[in-house]
Design an enzyme around this catalytic site. Structure first.
Site, PDB file in Angstrom:
ATOM      1  N   SER A 182       3.279   1.848   9.863  1.00 63.16           N
ATOM      2  CA  SER A 182       4.643   1.943   9.368  1.00 63.16           C
ATOM      3  C   SER A 182       5.580   2.903   9.084  1.00 63.16           C
ATOM      4  O   SER A 182       7.063   2.666   8.459  1.00 63.16           O
ATOM      5  CB  SER A 182       3.656   2.075   7.997  1.00 63.16           C
ATOM      6  OG  SER A 182       3.234   0.800   7.224  1.00 63.16           O
ATOM      7  N   CYS A 204      -0.191   5.007   5.662  1.00 66.93           N
ATOM      8  CA  CYS A 204      -0.172   5.362   6.846  1.00 66.93           C
ATOM      9  C   CYS A 204       1.002   6.578   7.792  1.00 66.93           C
ATOM     10  O   CYS A 204       1.637   6.238   9.045  1.00 66.93           O
ATOM     11  CB  CYS A 204      -0.108   4.043   7.084  1.00 66.93           C
ATOM     12  SG  CYS A 204      -2.030   3.164   6.809  1.00 66.93           S
ATOM     13  N   CYS A 248      -6.107  -0.769   5.392  1.00 66.43           N
ATOM     14  CA  CYS A 248      -6.553  -1.289   6.398  1.00 66.43           C
ATOM     15  C   CYS A 248      -7.751  -1.308   6.507  1.00 66.43           C
ATOM     16  O   CYS A 248      -8.602  -0.940   7.247  1.00 66.43           O
ATOM     17  CB  CYS A 248      -5.661  -0.444   7.540  1.00 66.43           C
ATOM     18  SG  CYS A 248      -3.647   0.211   7.194  1.00 66.43           S
ATOM     19  N   CYS A 289      -5.674   4.762   4.900  1.00 71.16           N
ATOM     20  CA  CYS A 289      -5.402   4.097   4.151  1.00 71.16           C
ATOM     21  C   CYS A 289      -6.376   2.874   3.948  1.00 71.16           C
ATOM     22  O   CYS A 289      -7.624   2.464   5.097  1.00 71.16           O
ATOM     23  CB  CYS A 289      -4.999   2.969   5.098  1.00 71.16           C
ATOM     24  SG  CYS A 289      -4.351   1.627   4.389  1.00 71.16           S
ATOM     25  N   GLU A 304       1.187  -1.181  -0.250  1.00 76.71           N
ATOM     26  CA  GLU A 304      -0.278  -0.357  -0.261  1.00 76.71           C
ATOM     27  C   GLU A 304       0.798   1.215  -0.051  1.00 76.71           C
ATOM     28  O   GLU A 304       2.086   1.350   0.945  1.00 76.71           O
ATOM     29  CB  GLU A 304      -0.780  -0.159   1.479  1.00 76.71           C
ATOM     30  CG  GLU A 304      -2.196   0.915   0.950  1.00 76.71           C
ATOM     31  CD  GLU A 304      -1.420   1.832   0.844  1.00 76.71           C
ATOM     32  OE1 GLU A 304      -2.610   2.978   0.397  1.00 76.71           O
ATOM     33  OE2 GLU A 304      -0.895   2.728   1.524  1.00 76.71           O
TER      34      GLU A 304
END
Lengths: 568, 419
Positions: free
Chosen positions: A504, A550, A64, A61, A14
């Site tokens: 992250s 994120c 998630c 995001c 992502e």
């Protein structure tokens, strides 16, 4: 003479991540993790109604998709001292838990498996042998059949023969380090397709309570999905029956297919239990899905804490030791090199890199949109592996029972979970644990309903008149990629400041306090046979399940000059 | 579990129809697949009936059967990947059918095997030939585009390269449509939608945060079937999905007309499934197919699960529709069955559209097309100001403007028919 190697885009993640490494011979000698996207959602949140914040933060995001909404409403509820009915808590766990299991499965099959599974070898597989192997491995799974495998093999063969390879275009299919038999490759590709079907079905647990996925709806003070067993439009017996079926199907796939597949595939790459070792510091405030308003209190059977310097014991968490640094990030801090605790953070974006297009970033001291969180000056890993390791070290029974047989099977020590293979294995084990827990939460919900405890929303603190003039709050959640926290200050009914400290950022940050970030540490040293085909480092980077949207954020908790004014 | 028994046809001298025949797939079962596609495309019956005849299963089958595989480039710029996740959830044309059977998706960062240089070369090769272009994500224009780079290039550069030989362009999701959350006040990175960058070609805006999964895939299949993208409304949204308001097909519309409302969450009204208008529902101002198609294999949809619509298919919804839980100020009396004066509303709506169109200097064909479709549509005025998406350096500076206070319906006039 070392060679400069750039991996950009890092695909099957992502967000936007760029990895730069120096390689000598067949080894990586240095690495830089570079987040190349910035959105500024926290800046946009300033001045908004705190009850709306979840809908903004959620869009940090879409993979998630649930987690930032949960952390946001927890933070706001902490700030407003807003208690939530029990049934709403249970529903949130069902939504977060089902999304997390889905996330882990999609990560493995669709974002990670092609680092280990060679699609180009599928046509060589002996279908009967593949079925025999799959049935031995996964006796309960009906789609390990000749008909299914044959259809998948034909499908792959036609794609390869057509010359139009779609998502397989330019893959590293001739790389010598693809090691699985064509039969295992076929099994994995077949389950890749099955998992797509599975995730579309089981995610309806989100839909029943949140109306849609991605980006289901939430509500400060509870959940909007009212319960009335005698109405056709609310949560009623039909919905509960559907949930029961969905929860069963969720568990069946992860238990009967996902975990056995992970074990089988890693069986071909046992050396990855010694590759990808990263920081020996780990943070977890609970098992997966644990979430709370305010600082984490010890939940049953888990002690929030850190494991430091590889010493396998859990030390109590001291949130004052969490500090964020901008040493390698494109931000301006009041005092260079001095970390700030989230409440006191003050950050302004300040891009100092080259004007695009550019070739190489690592010569610059600052090279990423990620800031660098540190615990007591240390780079720290978060995620399924640190959670499981912490639970294991604490002697938590379920985790011991789940992990011990697997560690024996691989001849591995708990320390070796700190590796590329260890992170993959831990994620699969955690998926099974959470899938089991879904049944527990559903049972809890039914019990709550039948005992009359069926409120889903607390109206007492909804109106602004009931709020304190000035307040601050924090929400924590253990989500798919690790420990997440959102921090909010509310002033006179509006958000004054907002910050997200996200997994992250912990894992994917760059250098600070003279330490490399965890992605970077995992890559130094690391095998890299063919610089033009960086298959091996991709395995390790993907093992963290990067989620770079994120990993970018800005805060200005102190109320100083607003960061966005400087962005222009 | 239903596993799609999908298969591929060989590019070259064999068409899909011949391939299916050789594979023993009957036209009858092929028609069944096409009927599914036709069902999605018929979601906006009123809109489709006015502007474009809905394709039948038979016509889709004829068209698909004579095709070979088009190349698809699917970019992800400044975004959150929620739109690709939505594609994974599509239960009509599934993602595996789309990318393994119907098109060759030679570039998409979420799903493609290759990375780094190999991925970038795949993009260059796809860009060099005619292709369909799908874009997720906005384009951050401030500071030379440093807020999103891919392979060292700015999102704007990546988009322009891929648009050059694109035969059809789809901006999928609110980010690609108008910038979404990151373009909301104060738009720190100067994020804009695709049609602010690509002004010499029509851009189809598949709206929503994210769009309904089946609408994304149906937009592409529509194009494959008809050889041209679907007709759109004044904002570039396909009529087959965005032709009508949530409010027009909401199953709670009867409750609205009867004046039966949820006053606070989980109250007696909520437990009876009453209308969510008074807790902030944006359904009356939102053009979207959610109540018709519903989400996640038609399991449910936001209003069905008890939460008000936040209007995520509309431009500027994070600014114009917030605070989300305040009542929409524009609506006339519930209970009358007619909640706005069509002439007034149409004039306001057209004025807003005109501003947007004026920004598209040079895109004459696009302008004309939008002016025509806009004239057929009725837009309700939205909460707050119409965003101009101004990129001047001082745009958006200063404290957030006060939202207009919600206007409760006037007693006596508005509520007289409240039953």
């Amino acid at each position: 003479m070392s060679e400069k190697v750039v991996i950009d885009p890092v695909t099957r993640i992502e967000g936007h991540l760029r990895i730069e490494v120096l390689a000598e011979g067949d080894q990586i000698t240095d690495a830089w993790s570079q987040t190349t996207q910035f959105k500024g959602v926290e800046i946009v949140l300033r001045g908004r109604d705190p009850r709306d914040a979840w809908a903004f933060a959620q869009r940090i995001c879409g993979v998630c998709t649930v987690v930032h909404a949960i952390a946001s409403i927890r933070a706001v509820e902490d700030a407003l001292a807003y208690p939530v009915p029990k049934a709403a808590d249970i529903i949130r766990n069902l939504v977060l838990g089902s999304q997390m299991v889905q996330d882990h499965v999609i990560h493995f099959y669709h974002l990670h498996a092609l680092d280990f599974v060679n699609v180009a070898k599928v046509p060589e597989a002996d279908v009967d042998a593949a079925v025999a192997a799959a049935v031995a491995l996964e006796p309960n799974y009906a789609l390990n059949s000749v008909g299914r495998f044959q259809a998948v093999q034909d499908q792959v063969r036609r794609i390869l023969e057509s010359g139009q390879l779609s998502i397989f275009t330019n893959g590293y299919w001739d790389h010598p380090d693809y090691r699985l038999s064509p039969e295992v490759d076929l099994i994995a590709v077949s389950h890749y397709l099955d998992a797509l079907v599975w995730q579309r079905d089981m995610i309806r647990i989100n839909t029943i309570f949140g109306g849609k996925n991605p980006h289901p709806n939430f509500l400060v003070g509870g959940m909007a999905s009212a319960i009335n067993m005698d109405n056709e439009l609310t949560i009623n017996q039909v919905k509960l029956d559907q949930l029961q079926a969905l929860v069963e199907r969720t568990l069946t796939f992860v238990q009967d297919v996902y975990l056995p597949d992970v074990v089988a595939i890693l069986g071909g790459y046992p050396d990855y239990l010694d590759i990808g070792r990263s920081s020996p510091n780990f943070l977890a405030v609970g098992k997966g899905v644990y979430n709370c308003a305010g600082y984490p209190a010890p939940p049953n059977g888990f002690r929030p804490g850190v494991i430091l310097d590889g010493k396998l014991e859990v030390v109590d968490l001291d949130l004052d030791r969490i500090k964020e640094f901008a040493t390698s990030g494109w931000y301006r801090y009041p005092q260079e090199g001095i970390g700030l605790q989230p409440w006191d953070g003050e950050t302004e974006p300040q891009y100092t890199g080259p004007v695009p297009p550019y070739e190489w970033l690592a010569d610059n001291e600052r090279y990423t949109w990620s800031k660098a969180p540190r615990y007591d000056g240390r780079a720290v890993q978060v995620g399924p592996m640190p959670r499981l390791l912490s639970a294991y070290v604490q002697g938590e029974a379920e985790t011991r029972d789940d992990l011990d047989p697997l560690l024996r099977q691989f001849g591995a020590t708990p320390e070796q979970l700190n590796s590329t293979a260890g992170r993959i294995l831990a994620r699969a084990v955690e998926a099974v644990q959470i899938a089991r827990q879904l049944q527990g939460w559903l049972d809890d919900l039914v019990t709550a309903i039948t005992s009359g405890d069926d409120r889903t929303f607390n109206p007492d603190k909804w109106e602004k008149e009931t709020w304190p003039t000035e307040s601050k709050g924090v929400g924590f959640a253990e989500v798919a990629r690790g420990t997440l926290s959102h921090w909010v200050r509310v002033n006179d009914g509006f958000i004054e400041n907002y910050q997200a400290v996200v997994p992250s950022t912990w894992n994917g940050c760059g250098r600070a306090t003279e330490q490399l970030g965890p992605y970077e540490q995992a890559l130094v040293p690391h095998p890299l046979l063919r610089p033009e085909q960086p298959l091996e480092p991709l395995r390790t980077i993907h093992s963290f399940d990067p989620c770079q949207s994120c990993g970018i954020h800005v805060l200005d908790v102190s109320g100083a000059e607003v960061a966005w004014a400087q962005v222009q | 579990m239903i596993i799609p028994d999908s298969d591929l046809w060989v590019v070259g001298d064999e068409t899909l129809g011949e391939h299916l025949q050789r594979r023993g797939v009957s036209r009858r079962s092929f028609l069944q697949f096409c009927a599914g596609v036709a069902g999605v495309l018929a979601a906006g019956p009123m809109a489709a009936g006015r502007a474009h005849a809905a394709p039948t299963a038979a016509s889709i089958a004829d068209s698909l059967a004579s095709m070979t595989k088009p190349v698809l480039v699917w970019l992800q710029l400044q975004e959150c990947t929620g739109c690709m996740e939505s594609v994974l959830r599509s239960g009509a044309t599934t993602v595996e059918e789309l990318i393994l059977n119907l098109v060759s998706m030679d570039y998409n960062e979420l799903l493609m095997a290759a990375a780094g240089t190999a991925a970038d070369e795949a993009l260059a090769a796809a860009n060099a030939q005619e292709h369909i272009l799908v874009v997720n994500g906005s384009v951050p224009l401030k500071q030379d585009g440093v807020f999103t780079t891919i392979a060292g290039r700015s999102a704007e550069a990546i988009l322009r390269e891929s648009a050059e030989k694109a035969t059809a362009i789809f901006a999928v999701g609110a980010c690609a449509h108008w910038g979404c959350v990151q373009a909301s006040r104060p738009n720190p990175t100067g994020a804009v939608g695709v049609d602010r960058v690509i002004t010499d070609k029509p851009v189809v805006n598949v709206a929503g945060c994210p769009p309904v999964p089946e609408v994304i895939t149906a937009s592409l299949v529509y194009t494959l079937v008809n050889g041209t993208p679907p007709p759109v409304d004044g904002q570039g949204r396909p009529l087959f999905a965005y032709g009508d308001r949530i409010h027009d097909f909401c199953p709670k519309r009867g409750r609205f007309d009867a004046g039966q409302f949820v006053r606070t969450f989980d109250d007696e009204g909520a437990r009876r499934g009453y209308c969510l208008y008074e807790v902030g529902c944006r359904g009356p101002d939102t053009f979207a197919p959610c109540p018709i198609l519903r989400w996640n294999l038609a399991q449910d949809w936001p209003i069905g699960a008890g939460h008000p619509c936040i209007g995520c298919t509309e431009v500027g919804f994070y600014d114009r529709f917030t605070p989300f839980y305040e009542v929409l100020p524009d609506l006339k009396a519930p209970g009358t069955g007619v909640e706005a004066d069509a002439t007034t509303v149409g004039l306001v709506g057209l004025a807003a559209v005109g501003l947007g169109v004026a920004a598209h200097a040079g895109a004459t064909a696009v302008q004309e097309h939008r002016a025509r479709t806009a004239a057929e549509k009725v837009f309700l005025p939205l909460v707050g100001e119409v965003p101009t998406r101004d990129l001047r350096p001082d745009a958006g500076a200063g404290p957030p403007a006060q939202q207009p206070a919600p206007q409760p319906p006037e007693a006596g006039t508005e509520k007289e028919d409240d039953r």
